[in-house]
Design a protein around this motif. Structure first.
Motif: not given
Length: 149
Positions: A63, A98, A146, A79-80, A76, A90, A121, A92, A144
């Motif tokens: 982030w 996350w 995703s 990140w999904e 990023c 989510v 996000h 990380q 960030v």
């Protein structure tokens, strides 16, 4: 806002996080995360070592300040996100969750998310959804991006 100050060894409290769908543009599906607890870490002598452990952890995971648009303009790595009905999950980069909870969203928000295949996000030190928008605009929040599967 509630504050917790302690040592990592003493165990950290559970952080209740809420996700809020935000549509700042017609093709920009955003999620604002709010929390009422600020976690500060102390060393064995009681000296402050981390004023906000949640934001520190977010920075470690990629982030960046919202003022650094180039740092969060694209997804990023690692990140999904997955959205099924009103359930948002989510993941990380280290594989941990996350966020795993509800996200009520409008049809326009869902269409933007599906069309672009990504989510923006945002989070900040303040836990009030009404003030985080100002922090995003002023560069004081973190962001960030995703991918969305």
């Amino acid at each position: 806002m509630i504050e917790y100050a302690g040592r990592v060894e003493d165990g950290l409290p559970v952080l209740e996080v809420r996700a809020h769908a935000w549509l700042p543009g017609p093709r920009t599906a955003g999620v604002i995360y709010t929390h009422r607890l600020t976690i500060s870490l102390l060393d064995d002598d009681g000296a402050l070592t981390d004023a906000d452990a949640v934001l520190t952890r977010a920075r470690q995971l990629g982030w960046v300040q919202t003022s650094d648009y180039g740092g969060w303009a694209a997804p990023c790595p690692g990140w999904e996100a997955r959205l099924e009905g009103e359930h948002l999950f989510v993941r990380q980069p280290d594989g941990a969750a996350w966020y795993d909870g509800t996200l009520p969203a409008t049809a326009a928000w869902r269409a933007a998310a599906q069309e672009t295949g990504q989510l923006y996000h945002f989070t900040a030190a303040a836990g009030n959804v009404d003030t985080i928008g100002d922090q995003i605009a002023s560069g004081q929040a973190l962001a960030v991006v995703s991918t969305l599967s």
